[in-house]
Design a protein around this motif. Sequence first.
Motif, PDB file in Angstrom:
ATOM      1  N   MET A   1       6.010 -30.646 -43.097  1.00 12.77           N
ATOM      2  CA  MET A   1       5.345 -31.403 -44.030  1.00 12.77           C
ATOM      3  C   MET A   1       4.720 -30.735 -45.339  1.00 12.77           C
ATOM      4  O   MET A   1       4.715 -29.209 -45.314  1.00 12.77           O
ATOM      5  CB  MET A   1       3.830 -31.787 -43.513  1.00 12.77           C
ATOM      6  CG  MET A   1       3.892 -32.710 -42.353  1.00 12.77           C
ATOM      7  SD  MET A   1       2.313 -33.503 -42.198  1.00 12.77           S
ATOM      8  CE  MET A   1       2.046 -32.672 -40.556  1.00 12.77           C
ATOM      9  N   LYS A   2       5.140 -31.314 -46.595  1.00 13.48           N
ATOM     10  CA  LYS A   2       4.743 -30.717 -47.779  1.00 13.48           C
ATOM     11  C   LYS A   2       3.551 -31.336 -48.487  1.00 13.48           C
ATOM     12  O   LYS A   2       3.415 -32.589 -48.559  1.00 13.48           O
ATOM     13  CB  LYS A   2       6.000 -30.876 -48.939  1.00 13.48           C
ATOM     14  CG  LYS A   2       5.895 -30.354 -49.997  1.00 13.48           C
ATOM     15  CD  LYS A   2       6.976 -30.626 -50.873  1.00 13.48           C
ATOM     16  CE  LYS A   2       6.707 -29.866 -52.194  1.00 13.48           C
ATOM     17  NZ  LYS A   2       7.760 -30.186 -53.293  1.00 13.48           N
ATOM     18  N   GLU A   3       2.577 -30.392 -49.057  1.00 17.62           N
ATOM     19  CA  GLU A   3       1.263 -31.193 -49.456  1.00 17.62           C
ATOM     20  C   GLU A   3       1.782 -31.370 -50.846  1.00 17.62           C
ATOM     21  O   GLU A   3       2.243 -30.698 -51.521  1.00 17.62           O
ATOM     22  CB  GLU A   3       0.332 -30.073 -49.441  1.00 17.62           C
ATOM     23  CG  GLU A   3      -1.040 -30.693 -49.993  1.00 17.62           C
ATOM     24  CD  GLU A   3      -2.357 -29.899 -50.042  1.00 17.62           C
ATOM     25  OE1 GLU A   3      -3.333 -30.310 -49.365  1.00 17.62           O
ATOM     26  OE2 GLU A   3      -2.221 -28.768 -50.586  1.00 17.62           O
ATOM     27  N   THR A   4       1.370 -32.677 -51.229  1.00 19.76           N
ATOM     28  CA  THR A   4       1.382 -32.898 -52.833  1.00 19.76           C
ATOM     29  C   THR A   4      -0.142 -33.174 -53.233  1.00 19.76           C
ATOM     30  O   THR A   4      -1.072 -33.563 -52.595  1.00 19.76           O
ATOM     31  CB  THR A   4       1.830 -34.506 -53.074  1.00 19.76           C
ATOM     32  OG1 THR A   4       3.367 -34.686 -52.353  1.00 19.76           O
ATOM     33  CG2 THR A   4       1.714 -34.955 -54.267  1.00 19.76           C
ATOM     34  N   LYS A   5      -0.425 -32.498 -54.285  1.00 21.08           N
ATOM     35  CA  LYS A   5      -1.910 -32.619 -55.109  1.00 21.08           C
ATOM     36  C   LYS A   5      -1.388 -32.855 -56.497  1.00 21.08           C
ATOM     37  O   LYS A   5      -0.949 -32.640 -57.318  1.00 21.08           O
ATOM     38  CB  LYS A   5      -2.324 -30.914 -54.967  1.00 21.08           C
ATOM     39  CG  LYS A   5      -3.626 -31.052 -55.535  1.00 21.08           C
ATOM     40  CD  LYS A   5      -4.111 -29.905 -55.158  1.00 21.08           C
ATOM     41  CE  LYS A   5      -5.744 -29.884 -55.462  1.00 21.08           C
ATOM     42  NZ  LYS A   5      -6.493 -28.589 -55.481  1.00 21.08           N
ATOM     43  N   ILE A   6      -2.534 -34.050 -56.678  1.00 21.31           N
ATOM     44  CA  ILE A   6      -2.749 -34.439 -58.129  1.00 21.31           C
ATOM     45  C   ILE A   6      -4.164 -34.156 -58.527  1.00 21.31           C
ATOM     46  O   ILE A   6      -5.033 -34.462 -57.948  1.00 21.31           O
ATOM     47  CB  ILE A   6      -2.543 -35.809 -58.265  1.00 21.31           C
ATOM     48  CG1 ILE A   6      -1.037 -36.192 -57.737  1.00 21.31           C
ATOM     49  CG2 ILE A   6      -2.762 -36.483 -59.596  1.00 21.31           C
ATOM     50  CD1 ILE A   6      -0.865 -37.804 -57.400  1.00 21.31           C
ATOM     51  N   ASN A   7      -4.009 -33.061 -59.659  1.00 24.48           N
ATOM     52  CA  ASN A   7      -5.396 -32.406 -60.043  1.00 24.48           C
ATOM     53  C   ASN A   7      -6.272 -33.159 -61.003  1.00 24.48           C
ATOM     54  O   ASN A   7      -7.598 -33.142 -60.777  1.00 24.48           O
ATOM     55  CB  ASN A   7      -4.804 -31.091 -60.847  1.00 24.48           C
ATOM     56  CG  ASN A   7      -4.557 -30.139 -59.601  1.00 24.48           C
ATOM     57  OD1 ASN A   7      -4.716 -29.852 -58.734  1.00 24.48           O
ATOM     58  ND2 ASN A   7      -3.329 -29.632 -60.177  1.00 24.48           N
TER      59      ASN A   7
END
Length: 98
Positions: free
Chosen positions: A1-7
């Motif tokens: 799994m890869k984390e996606t983050k929108i700041n």
Amino acid sequence: MKETKINDAIIGLKQLNEPIVGSISFNKPVNQNTVITIKTSNMTIQAPIAQIKLVVFKLDAETFGFIFQNKFLYDKKDFESWDKNTKCLSSHELQPNF
């Protein structure tokens, strides 16, 4: 799994009457059971992705991104209009994420 983050995003959730401004993160691949984490200056919310009504964010210096109905959408054509409207809603200019 890869984390996606929108700041820096404007986030509308089904359980809240008003949109909130903060960061949102989730693991990919996304499915109906994906849990999102939203962090604002004074709270952290974890909820299923189905609770998202709309997420609006500045993808880069010329593109706005959206999460709507579990889909990622992009708009380069109306950038200036989105920039102006999101600045009014969030009380600051959204920062590019990538």
